[in-house]
Design an enzyme around this catalytic site. Structure first.
Site, PDB file in Angstrom:
ATOM      1  N   GLY A  12      -5.632 -16.303 -14.370  1.00  0.00           N
ATOM      2  CA  GLY A  12      -4.306 -16.287 -15.335  1.00  0.00           C
ATOM      3  C   GLY A  12      -3.704 -17.776 -15.452  1.00  0.00           C
ATOM      4  O   GLY A  12      -3.202 -18.420 -16.195  1.00  0.00           O
ATOM      5  N   ASP A  32     -14.915 -21.195 -10.022  1.00  0.00           N
ATOM      6  CA  ASP A  32     -14.675 -19.979 -10.255  1.00  0.00           C
ATOM      7  C   ASP A  32     -15.898 -19.050 -10.221  1.00  0.00           C
ATOM      8  O   ASP A  32     -16.922 -19.974 -10.254  1.00  0.00           O
ATOM      9  CB  ASP A  32     -13.920 -19.576 -11.567  1.00  0.00           C
ATOM     10  CG  ASP A  32     -12.883 -18.363 -11.266  1.00  0.00           C
ATOM     11  OD1 ASP A  32     -11.782 -18.476 -11.291  1.00  0.00           O
ATOM     12  OD2 ASP A  32     -13.446 -17.272 -11.036  1.00  0.00           O
ATOM     13  N   SER A  73      -5.111 -12.437  -6.266  1.00  0.00           N
ATOM     14  CA  SER A  73      -3.429 -12.795  -6.594  1.00  0.00           C
ATOM     15  C   SER A  73      -2.791 -11.757  -6.621  1.00  0.00           C
ATOM     16  O   SER A  73      -1.662 -12.063  -7.087  1.00  0.00           O
ATOM     17  CB  SER A  73      -3.707 -13.771  -7.957  1.00  0.00           C
ATOM     18  OG  SER A  73      -4.185 -12.795  -8.845  1.00  0.00           O
ATOM     19  N   ASN A 110       5.773 -16.222  -3.647  1.00  0.00           N
ATOM     20  CA  ASN A 110       7.013 -16.097  -3.452  1.00  0.00           C
ATOM     21  C   ASN A 110       6.754 -14.655  -2.488  1.00  0.00           C
ATOM     22  O   ASN A 110       7.712 -14.341  -1.853  1.00  0.00           O
ATOM     23  CB  ASN A 110       7.840 -15.661  -4.583  1.00  0.00           C
ATOM     24  CG  ASN A 110       7.332 -14.506  -5.465  1.00  0.00           C
ATOM     25  OD1 ASN A 110       7.942 -13.557  -5.343  1.00  0.00           O
ATOM     26  ND2 ASN A 110       6.474 -14.704  -6.459  1.00  0.00           N
ATOM     27  N   HIS A 111       5.483 -13.867  -2.424  1.00  0.00           N
ATOM     28  CA  HIS A 111       5.587 -12.833  -1.577  1.00  0.00           C
ATOM     29  C   HIS A 111       5.209 -13.148  -0.145  1.00  0.00           C
ATOM     30  O   HIS A 111       5.207 -12.348   0.435  1.00  0.00           O
ATOM     31  CB  HIS A 111       4.170 -11.903  -2.306  1.00  0.00           C
ATOM     32  CG  HIS A 111       4.686 -11.688  -3.460  1.00  0.00           C
ATOM     33  ND1 HIS A 111       5.656 -10.641  -3.768  1.00  0.00           N
ATOM     34  CD2 HIS A 111       4.176 -11.989  -4.852  1.00  0.00           C
ATOM     35  CE1 HIS A 111       5.790 -10.690  -5.297  1.00  0.00           C
ATOM     36  NE2 HIS A 111       5.048 -11.352  -5.693  1.00  0.00           N
ATOM     37  N   TYR A 134      -1.099  -9.017   0.575  1.00  0.00           N
ATOM     38  CA  TYR A 134      -1.343 -10.181  -0.396  1.00  0.00           C
ATOM     39  C   TYR A 134      -0.429 -11.362   0.431  1.00  0.00           C
ATOM     40  O   TYR A 134      -0.780 -12.541   0.757  1.00  0.00           O
ATOM     41  CB  TYR A 134      -1.237  -9.789  -1.643  1.00  0.00           C
ATOM     42  CG  TYR A 134      -1.233 -11.213  -2.384  1.00  0.00           C
ATOM     43  CD1 TYR A 134      -1.831 -12.181  -2.695  1.00  0.00           C
ATOM     44  CD2 TYR A 134       0.495 -11.366  -3.282  1.00  0.00           C
ATOM     45  CE1 TYR A 134      -1.796 -13.160  -3.671  1.00  0.00           C
ATOM     46  CE2 TYR A 134       0.528 -12.165  -3.938  1.00  0.00           C
ATOM     47  CZ  TYR A 134      -0.460 -13.317  -4.383  1.00  0.00           C
ATOM     48  OH  TYR A 134      -0.182 -14.244  -5.009  1.00  0.00           O
ATOM     49  N   ARG A 172      14.937 -10.186 -11.568  1.00  0.00           N
ATOM     50  CA  ARG A 172      13.908 -11.095 -10.717  1.00  0.00           C
ATOM     51  C   ARG A 172      13.264 -12.057 -11.187  1.00  0.00           C
ATOM     52  O   ARG A 172      13.475 -13.205 -10.491  1.00  0.00           O
ATOM     53  CB  ARG A 172      12.885 -10.080 -10.082  1.00  0.00           C
ATOM     54  CG  ARG A 172      12.246 -10.781  -8.905  1.00  0.00           C
ATOM     55  CD  ARG A 172      11.162  -9.526  -8.023  1.00  0.00           C
ATOM     56  NE  ARG A 172      10.046  -9.355  -8.745  1.00  0.00           N
ATOM     57  CZ  ARG A 172       9.018 -10.222  -8.730  1.00  0.00           C
ATOM     58  NH1 ARG A 172       9.144 -11.162  -7.518  1.00  0.00           N
ATOM     59  NH2 ARG A 172       7.847 -10.100  -9.128  1.00  0.00           N
TER      60      ARG A 172
HETATM   61  C1  15L Z   1       2.130 -13.198  -7.424  1.00  0.00           C
HETATM   62  O1  15L Z   1       2.092 -13.943  -6.590  1.00  0.00           O
HETATM   63  C2  15L Z   1       1.240 -12.921  -8.538  1.00  0.00           C
HETATM   64  O2  15L Z   1       0.101 -13.898  -8.169  1.00  0.00           O
HETATM   65  C3  15L Z   1       1.600 -12.905  -9.724  1.00  0.00           C
HETATM   66  O3  15L Z   1       0.537 -12.236 -10.592  1.00  0.00           O
HETATM   67  C4  15L Z   1       3.233 -12.318 -10.097  1.00  0.00           C
HETATM   68  O4  15L Z   1       2.837 -10.973  -9.857  1.00  0.00           O
HETATM   69  C5  15L Z   1       3.987 -12.888  -8.996  1.00  0.00           C
HETATM   70  O5  15L Z   1       3.650 -12.990  -7.735  1.00  0.00           O
HETATM   71  C6  15L Z   1       5.406 -12.021  -8.981  1.00  0.00           C
HETATM   72  O6  15L Z   1       6.072 -12.313  -8.030  1.00  0.00           O
HETATM   73  O7  15L Z   1       5.569 -11.282  -9.637  1.00  0.00           O
END
Ligand code: 15L
Length: 277
Positions: A12, A32, A73, A110-111, A134, A172
């Site tokens: 993406g 890829d 991702s 950010n996760h 993840y 958010r």
């Molecule tokens: C991510 O790390 C994802 O790759 C992306 O698809 C989003 O969902 C994003 O975080 C998010 O924080 O929503």
């Protein structure tokens, strides 16, 4: 930077970043597992899997710098996260070192800090708090980046990418939105800024409602050109509920902290509290 590798170029973000990077370097190699079409002017195409040693070699051969977007991702079963995001990323960094790569931009997320409560201002110096497996793999990638900077002398920028879609749709994502042009600018800084050991920055545009203090990125010269603020009224007026359970609504990572997004019903954990007021 003459020869740059973009992994995950069919994803993406990768698809759009490939376009943004057209002409930026004398040679851009895109890789890829999925189809990448024909190589454009100044491009090379490598179809391959970062989990395969021969493919990795073909990807990194003769490369000066890497933007590593490849991998899973979103949330996935642990076995896949372990194989692709943890082992695959380690092996790619190792192959990069062996090939003499000088710079890497690591696409963190950010996760990695998604379990911090909303409203808490973070600047990248605090302890990670992943909100899912993840996110945990992204914490690993950031530690791996520190390790390769310290032990192998590769300059690395870890970018905790926010919401890189067309526009913010929830409270958010008003804070975490990033325009692809800004994200590309930040990636280029990671490759081109003269002095870099390892830094962790946030991949966001110039958003008023963010919880993330991006002083480190700005110190590196990042000047975002876009802002989510033009959508504040639209998002505030929206009656569409934000996805996720009660925990998700209280934390920065949102639905990734929510059981429904874990993608592995056999391993569903009970809802937790953030442990903070
Ligand atoms: C991510 O790390 C994802 O790759 C992306 O698809 C989003 O969902 C994003 O975080 C998010 O924080 O929503």
């Amino acid at each position: 930077m003459k020869r740059v590798l973009l992994t995950g170029a069919a994803g993406g973000i990768g698809l759009r970043m490939r376009r943004e990077l057209r002409g930026a370097f004398p040679m851009l190699r895109v890789s890829d597992m999925a189809d990448l079409g024909l190589a454009g002017p100044g491009e090379e195409v490598v179809i391959g899997d970062i989990c395969n040693p021969d493919d990795r070699k073909r990807m990194v051969d003769g490369i000066d710098g890497i933007i590593h977007l490849g991998g899973l991702s979103v949330e996935n079963p642990w076995e896949d996260i372990l194989r692709v995001n943890i082992d695959g990323t380690y092996r790619l960094f190792e192959a990069a070192y062996e090939a003499g790569v000088k710079r890497i931009v690591f696409a963190s997320s950010n996760h990695a800090i998604g379990f911090y409560p909303r409203g808490r201002i973070l600047d990248g110096s605090e302890r990670p708090r992943p909100d899912c497996r993840y996110g945990l793999s992204k914490v690993f990638g950031e530690a791996l980046s520190q390790y390769f900077a310290d032990n192998y002398g590769i300059g690395i920028l870890s970018i905790r990418i926010g919401w890189c879609f067309q526009k913010p749709e929830t409270p958010r994502t008003l804070g975490s939105w990033v325009h692809i042009g800004d994200l590309t600018r930040l990636c280029r800084l990671g490759l081109e800024t003269p002095e870099l050991h390892h830094e962790i920055v946030f991949g966001i545009s110039d958003n008023a409602r963010t919880w993330w203090d991006n002083t480190t990125a700005r110190r590196l010269g990042y000047v975002p050109q876009y802002s989510a603020d033009q959508w504040i009224d639209e998002v505030d007026a929206s009656t569409t509920p934000e996805p996720g359970n009660a925990v998700a609504l209280g934390v920065q990572g949102g639905p990734f902290a929510s059981e429904g997004y874990r993608g592995d019903p056999a391993r569903v954990l009970p809802a937790r509290s953030t442990g903070e007021a």
